[in-house]
Design a protein around this motif. Sequence first.
Motif, PDB file in Angstrom:
ATOM      1  N   ILE A 240      54.799  50.030  89.425  1.00 38.40           N
ATOM      2  CA  ILE A 240      53.727  49.213  90.010  1.00 38.40           C
ATOM      3  C   ILE A 240      52.564  49.043  89.038  1.00 38.40           C
ATOM      4  O   ILE A 240      51.501  48.556  89.407  1.00 38.40           O
ATOM      5  CB  ILE A 240      53.225  49.807  91.345  1.00 38.40           C
ATOM      6  CG1 ILE A 240      52.605  51.193  91.152  1.00 38.40           C
ATOM      7  CG2 ILE A 240      54.364  49.856  92.359  1.00 38.40           C
ATOM      8  CD1 ILE A 240      51.984  51.768  92.415  1.00 38.40           C
ATOM      9  N   ASN A 241      52.777  49.441  87.792  1.00 36.95           N
ATOM     10  CA  ASN A 241      51.777  49.228  86.749  1.00 36.95           C
ATOM     11  C   ASN A 241      51.656  47.725  86.490  1.00 36.95           C
ATOM     12  O   ASN A 241      52.668  47.035  86.273  1.00 36.95           O
ATOM     13  CB  ASN A 241      52.208  49.967  85.487  1.00 36.95           C
ATOM     14  CG  ASN A 241      51.187  49.887  84.380  1.00 36.95           C
ATOM     15  OD1 ASN A 241      50.946  48.822  83.818  1.00 36.95           O
ATOM     16  ND2 ASN A 241      50.607  51.020  84.033  1.00 36.95           N
ATOM     17  N   GLY A 242      50.435  47.212  86.497  1.00 37.07           N
ATOM     18  CA  GLY A 242      50.222  45.774  86.343  1.00 37.07           C
ATOM     19  C   GLY A 242      50.844  45.194  85.098  1.00 37.07           C
ATOM     20  O   GLY A 242      51.311  44.047  85.103  1.00 37.07           O
ATOM     21  N   VAL A 245      54.542  44.690  85.806  1.00 45.72           N
ATOM     22  CA  VAL A 245      54.719  43.610  86.784  1.00 45.72           C
ATOM     23  C   VAL A 245      54.480  42.256  86.129  1.00 45.72           C
ATOM     24  O   VAL A 245      55.244  41.309  86.323  1.00 45.72           O
ATOM     25  CB  VAL A 245      53.761  43.811  87.978  1.00 45.72           C
ATOM     26  CG1 VAL A 245      53.855  42.634  88.944  1.00 45.72           C
ATOM     27  CG2 VAL A 245      54.079  45.113  88.707  1.00 45.72           C
ATOM     28  N   SER A 250      59.638  45.230  85.827  1.00 46.79           N
ATOM     29  CA  SER A 250      59.617  46.254  86.864  1.00 46.79           C
ATOM     30  C   SER A 250      60.602  45.903  87.973  1.00 46.79           C
ATOM     31  O   SER A 250      60.669  44.758  88.427  1.00 46.79           O
ATOM     32  CB  SER A 250      58.211  46.384  87.468  1.00 46.79           C
ATOM     33  OG  SER A 250      58.252  47.131  88.672  1.00 46.79           O
ATOM     34  N   LYS A 253      58.825  44.241  90.981  1.00 44.48           N
ATOM     35  CA  LYS A 253      57.929  43.111  90.680  1.00 44.48           C
ATOM     36  C   LYS A 253      57.772  42.127  91.844  1.00 44.48           C
ATOM     37  O   LYS A 253      56.756  41.436  91.934  1.00 44.48           O
ATOM     38  CB  LYS A 253      58.426  42.362  89.437  1.00 44.48           C
ATOM     39  CG  LYS A 253      59.784  41.688  89.574  1.00 44.48           C
ATOM     40  CD  LYS A 253      60.181  41.022  88.263  1.00 44.48           C
ATOM     41  CE  LYS A 253      61.479  40.236  88.411  1.00 44.48           C
ATOM     42  NZ  LYS A 253      62.616  41.098  88.810  1.00 44.48           N
ATOM     43  N   LEU A 256      55.666  43.619  96.446  1.00 44.28           N
ATOM     44  CA  LEU A 256      54.335  43.858  97.017  1.00 44.28           C
ATOM     45  C   LEU A 256      54.290  43.381  98.467  1.00 44.28           C
ATOM     46  O   LEU A 256      54.722  42.270  98.785  1.00 44.28           O
ATOM     47  CB  LEU A 256      53.263  43.128  96.207  1.00 44.28           C
ATOM     48  CG  LEU A 256      51.811  43.448  96.583  1.00 44.28           C
ATOM     49  CD1 LEU A 256      51.490  44.902  96.271  1.00 44.28           C
ATOM     50  CD2 LEU A 256      50.849  42.530  95.841  1.00 44.28           C
ATOM     51  N   VAL A 294      48.273  53.103  97.336  1.00 42.04           N
ATOM     52  CA  VAL A 294      49.228  52.184  96.729  1.00 42.04           C
ATOM     53  C   VAL A 294      50.439  51.990  97.639  1.00 42.04           C
ATOM     54  O   VAL A 294      51.091  50.938  97.595  1.00 42.04           O
ATOM     55  CB  VAL A 294      49.662  52.659  95.320  1.00 42.04           C
ATOM     56  CG1 VAL A 294      48.474  52.645  94.375  1.00 42.04           C
ATOM     57  CG2 VAL A 294      50.292  54.046  95.361  1.00 42.04           C
ATOM     58  N   SER A 302      49.592  47.946  96.892  1.00 48.52           N
ATOM     59  CA  SER A 302      48.763  47.550  95.751  1.00 48.52           C
ATOM     60  C   SER A 302      49.483  47.820  94.447  1.00 48.52           C
ATOM     61  O   SER A 302      50.291  48.751  94.343  1.00 48.52           O
ATOM     62  CB  SER A 302      47.431  48.320  95.768  1.00 48.52           C
ATOM     63  OG  SER A 302      46.638  48.006  94.638  1.00 48.52           O
ATOM     64  N   TRP A 303      49.182  46.989  93.453  1.00 47.99           N
ATOM     65  CA  TRP A 303      49.527  47.299  92.077  1.00 47.99           C
ATOM     66  C   TRP A 303      48.447  48.195  91.489  1.00 47.99           C
ATOM     67  O   TRP A 303      47.369  48.344  92.069  1.00 47.99           O
ATOM     68  CB  TRP A 303      49.621  46.027  91.217  1.00 47.99           C
ATOM     69  CG  TRP A 303      50.532  44.938  91.692  1.00 47.99           C
ATOM     70  CD1 TRP A 303      50.206  43.627  91.893  1.00 47.99           C
ATOM     71  CD2 TRP A 303      51.936  45.032  91.992  1.00 47.99           C
ATOM     72  NE1 TRP A 303      51.296  42.901  92.311  1.00 47.99           N
ATOM     73  CE2 TRP A 303      52.384  43.756  92.370  1.00 47.99           C
ATOM     74  CE3 TRP A 303      52.856  46.082  91.970  1.00 47.99           C
ATOM     75  CZ2 TRP A 303      53.698  43.471  92.733  1.00 47.99           C
ATOM     76  CZ3 TRP A 303      54.175  45.811  92.336  1.00 47.99           C
ATOM     77  CH2 TRP A 303      54.589  44.537  92.706  1.00 47.99           C
ATOM     78  N   LEU A 305      45.987  48.176  88.418  1.00 53.87           N
ATOM     79  CA  LEU A 305      45.545  47.065  87.579  1.00 53.87           C
ATOM     80  C   LEU A 305      44.313  47.390  86.749  1.00 53.87           C
ATOM     81  O   LEU A 305      43.404  48.095  87.210  1.00 53.87           O
ATOM     82  CB  LEU A 305      45.217  45.849  88.451  1.00 53.87           C
ATOM     83  CG  LEU A 305      46.328  45.328  89.366  1.00 53.87           C
ATOM     84  CD1 LEU A 305      45.761  44.321  90.352  1.00 53.87           C
ATOM     85  CD2 LEU A 305      47.448  44.712  88.545  1.00 53.87           C
ATOM     86  N   THR A 309      45.396  42.509  83.469  1.00 55.63           N
ATOM     87  CA  THR A 309      46.576  42.319  84.312  1.00 55.63           C
ATOM     88  C   THR A 309      46.173  41.790  85.688  1.00 55.63           C
ATOM     89  O   THR A 309      46.930  41.032  86.306  1.00 55.63           O
ATOM     90  CB  THR A 309      47.355  43.635  84.462  1.00 55.63           C
ATOM     91  OG1 THR A 309      46.499  44.654  84.989  1.00 55.63           O
ATOM     92  CG2 THR A 309      47.908  44.087  83.115  1.00 55.63           C
TER      93      THR A 309
END
Length: 434
Positions: A240-242, A245, A250, A253, A256, A294, A302-303, A305, A309
């Motif tokens: 979930i790291n921006g 994504v 990911s 991706k 969400l 998250v 949530s991502w 971010l 990003t």
Amino acid sequence: MSPLLDQSALTDLAERLVAAAGRAGADAADALAVRSVSLAVEVREGAVEESERSEGDDVGLRAFVGRRQAVVSTNDVNADVAELAERAVAMAKAAPEDPFAGLADPDLPTVALLEERAQRAERAGLAVKGVTKSGGASASAGIGGMVLVTSHGFRGAYLSSGQSVSMTAIAGEGTAMERDYDYSSTLHGADLDPPEKVGRTAGERTVERLNPRKVKSKRVPVVFDRRIAGSLVSHLASAINGAAVARKTSFLKDRLGQRLFRPGIQVLDDPLRRRGLRSRPFDAEGVATRRLAVVEDGVLASWILDSATARELGFASTGHAQRGVSSTPAPGPSNLHLAAGSDTPEALMADIAEGFYVTDLIGVGVNQVTGDYSRGASGFWIENGKRSYPVSEVTIAGNLIEMFQTLLPANDLEFRFGTNAPSVRVEGLTVAGR
């Protein structure tokens, strides 16, 4: 930078006051400078009736002479520094003694104290019956922090301390040797586990691993010990790291707002958690940090971010920018954890006729594009709801999306690492053995 945001003059004044106190005979001193600006408008029946503005700088000097202290202050930033310092020192000399007065202790633990902690941990590990030798013990302490100034007017700084103690024990002889470890890492030395506990736990874990067996390949429920269960949360954080994504690398991706876990499951990132190993008041771009769910009630909410990003994905920064002095910002978690469940680890295992209790993982066999999961593992075979004999040289495999859907947390969450989780149960993983 706006003059109101520029505190360099106040910083300079505070430094000159402390230096002057030393010259005047103080054993120690500190200076506090405060700036205040306020605007107020009062309106009556659509018309401005009163408008006010006030601003001011105040500075105070505290001087110590032995265990005696005194404070002087002024709102005249052009006051005679030497005169203020001399007055503070004179007042301190006349003040009654306070046995607890003094500045905060700036010292790190001494090398001698760190050596003592390491030796205590090692002795405790070697004292466990079955331990044949030490793999080493260590103790450390340090401070770190950052200062950030931007052309938009942000100026901030923070410091953090850290202390740790660890021990690795070895049991068995020749090709039948086993090793395991334990460690404690905290911001405050007072929060460390006693070195004896660290050493004893390392020794006991090592002896438990002696004479491991191999198992036949099969699909069974797997319980991850809380010591390594946080790795599953780390895999989620990577997905979930921006940056991942935005690059479409990911396996989450497009997820969400969709359900990933059972209802009730929460994964929280809390950079403001008291004494958290990764706590911070602002991120590497000066964005204020806040507690973030998250995963909320099993749904990906949530991502993670940073500003770049967030713009690319059409969101606002979540305050998770990280960077070094030679790199541009990139998003990353702070104090991340999977919330505890209601059952004990024993209850999670109670209905498992055959399964695997994992205490150690090897390798990084996770495909972040597909979610495929395959890692070397060791631990204990579960029979009739309880841990039985040690197992090593096996691989556990599955897919993280399917693993997340069946994941069930226990109630034994402890905040010992940057990423934490209680023990968790996951259904239907393939254990590949002989």
